[in-house]
Design a protein around this motif. Structure first.
Motif, PDB file in Angstrom:
ATOM      1  N   TYR A  72       4.598   5.945  -0.073  1.00  0.00           N
ATOM      2  CA  TYR A  72       3.150   5.680  -0.036  1.00  0.00           C
ATOM      3  C   TYR A  72       2.809   4.265  -0.486  1.00  0.00           C
ATOM      4  O   TYR A  72       1.818   3.692  -0.037  1.00  0.00           O
ATOM      5  CB  TYR A  72       2.392   6.683  -0.922  1.00  0.00           C
ATOM      6  CG  TYR A  72       2.578   8.105  -0.470  1.00  0.00           C
ATOM      7  CD1 TYR A  72       1.984   8.564   0.709  1.00  0.00           C
ATOM      8  CD2 TYR A  72       3.362   8.989  -1.194  1.00  0.00           C
ATOM      9  CE1 TYR A  72       2.172   9.861   1.139  1.00  0.00           C
ATOM     10  CE2 TYR A  72       3.543  10.297  -0.773  1.00  0.00           C
ATOM     11  CZ  TYR A  72       2.955  10.722   0.390  1.00  0.00           C
ATOM     12  OH  TYR A  72       3.136  12.010   0.821  1.00  0.00           O
ATOM     13  N   LYS A  74      -4.479  -2.891  -3.241  1.00  0.00           N
ATOM     14  CA  LYS A  74      -4.574  -2.260  -1.924  1.00  0.00           C
ATOM     15  C   LYS A  74      -3.503  -2.715  -0.939  1.00  0.00           C
ATOM     16  O   LYS A  74      -3.047  -1.936  -0.116  1.00  0.00           O
ATOM     17  CB  LYS A  74      -5.968  -2.469  -1.339  1.00  0.00           C
ATOM     18  CG  LYS A  74      -7.017  -1.672  -2.103  1.00  0.00           C
ATOM     19  CD  LYS A  74      -8.359  -1.722  -1.424  1.00  0.00           C
ATOM     20  CE  LYS A  74      -9.473  -1.054  -2.150  1.00  0.00           C
ATOM     21  NZ  LYS A  74      -9.293  -0.611  -3.493  1.00  0.00           N
ATOM     22  N   VAL A  80      -0.381  -0.590  -0.818  1.00  0.00           N
ATOM     23  CA  VAL A  80      -0.465   0.797  -0.356  1.00  0.00           C
ATOM     24  C   VAL A  80      -0.095   0.852   1.125  1.00  0.00           C
ATOM     25  O   VAL A  80      -0.724   0.196   1.951  1.00  0.00           O
ATOM     26  CB  VAL A  80      -1.888   1.373  -0.576  1.00  0.00           C
ATOM     27  CG1 VAL A  80      -1.970   2.798  -0.040  1.00  0.00           C
ATOM     28  CG2 VAL A  80      -2.256   1.345  -2.053  1.00  0.00           C
ATOM     29  N   LYS A  81       0.928   1.640   1.436  1.00  0.00           N
ATOM     30  CA  LYS A  81       1.358   1.800   2.827  1.00  0.00           C
ATOM     31  C   LYS A  81       0.554   2.892   3.516  1.00  0.00           C
ATOM     32  O   LYS A  81       0.185   2.771   4.672  1.00  0.00           O
ATOM     33  CB  LYS A  81       2.842   2.147   2.885  1.00  0.00           C
ATOM     34  CG  LYS A  81       3.744   1.075   2.299  1.00  0.00           C
ATOM     35  CD  LYS A  81       5.183   1.548   2.310  1.00  0.00           C
ATOM     36  CE  LYS A  81       6.086   0.626   1.551  1.00  0.00           C
ATOM     37  NZ  LYS A  81       7.451   1.146   1.471  1.00  0.00           N
ATOM     38  N   GLU A  82       0.334   4.001   2.812  1.00  0.00           N
ATOM     39  CA  GLU A  82      -0.498   5.084   3.322  1.00  0.00           C
ATOM     40  C   GLU A  82      -1.019   5.894   2.154  1.00  0.00           C
ATOM     41  O   GLU A  82      -0.441   5.878   1.066  1.00  0.00           O
ATOM     42  CB  GLU A  82       0.267   5.969   4.311  1.00  0.00           C
ATOM     43  CG  GLU A  82       1.437   6.711   3.732  1.00  0.00           C
ATOM     44  CD  GLU A  82       2.104   7.620   4.754  1.00  0.00           C
ATOM     45  OE1 GLU A  82       1.481   8.588   5.196  1.00  0.00           O
ATOM     46  OE2 GLU A  82       3.267   7.340   5.092  1.00  0.00           O
ATOM     47  N   SER A  83      -2.116   6.597   2.367  1.00  0.00           N
ATOM     48  CA  SER A  83      -2.712   7.378   1.283  1.00  0.00           C
ATOM     49  C   SER A  83      -1.762   8.487   0.842  1.00  0.00           C
ATOM     50  O   SER A  83      -1.136   9.144   1.675  1.00  0.00           O
ATOM     51  CB  SER A  83      -4.033   7.999   1.746  1.00  0.00           C
ATOM     52  OG  SER A  83      -4.969   6.982   2.009  1.00  0.00           O
ATOM     53  N   LYS A 134      -5.331   4.297   1.121  1.00  0.00           N
ATOM     54  CA  LYS A 134      -5.294   3.235   2.125  1.00  0.00           C
ATOM     55  C   LYS A 134      -6.724   2.932   2.542  1.00  0.00           C
ATOM     56  O   LYS A 134      -7.514   3.844   2.809  1.00  0.00           O
ATOM     57  CB  LYS A 134      -4.468   3.704   3.331  1.00  0.00           C
ATOM     58  CG  LYS A 134      -4.201   2.622   4.356  1.00  0.00           C
ATOM     59  CD  LYS A 134      -3.132   1.679   3.855  1.00  0.00           C
ATOM     60  CE  LYS A 134      -2.820   0.616   4.893  1.00  0.00           C
ATOM     61  NZ  LYS A 134      -2.309  -0.593   4.278  1.00  0.00           N
TER      62      LYS A 134
END
Length: 145
Positions: A36, A70, A73-76, A104
């Motif tokens: 994530y 932010k 962050v790759k994905e939520s 994200k």
């Protein structure tokens, strides 16, 4: 929007943690190991804690990164760490449930609000802290959408 995928891989049961910094690092490492966030997000989580505590009351802390994290962050994603014996978050605040968040884009506020709905009920927090399986914890969160 529903909660980001919460899989058994994102949940740690019966963690033994000595202090707040270790608690935040462990929470961040679960987010990083599951893809994530980049590793530097963990430092942003510690920076965020310096600004103001992520202790929410009711034995819950929700560590997350600073606004400038932010880009890490790759994905939520969400990490849930059960600490039945508790960890001291300072000022006499004992945390038995850590919920790490990476959002994200603008999703983190929506993720936070959905988690807050579950955790605002003391009964749910107790169920999560006392859960003996990851599936029990997943079932509690899956009741929210």
């Amino acid at each position: 929007m529903t909660l980001p995928i919460l899989s058994p891989d994102n949940i740690l049961l019966n963690a033994e943690i000595d202090n707040k910094e270790s608690a935040i690092r462990l929470t961040g490492s679960v987010l990083a190991e599951n893809g994530y966030v980049d590793d530097d997000y963990i430092e942003k989580m510690l920076e965020r804690e310096e600004l103001s505590s992520t202790y929410m009351g009711n034995f819950v802390a929700i560590p997350h990164g600073t606004d400038d994290a932010k880009q890490s962050v790759k994905e939520s994603g969400i990490a849930i760490i059960q600490v039945p014996n508790g960890v001291d978050f300072g000022n006499g605040n004992i945390v038995k449930l850590l919920v790490g968040i990476a959002g994200k884009g603008g999703e983190h506020l929506e993720v936070l609000s959905k988690i807050a709905i579950v955790l605002s009920e003391e009964e749910n927090v107790q169920k999560i802290v006392n859960a003996s399986s990851k599936e029990e914890i997943l079932a509690i969160f899956e009741g929210v959408n």
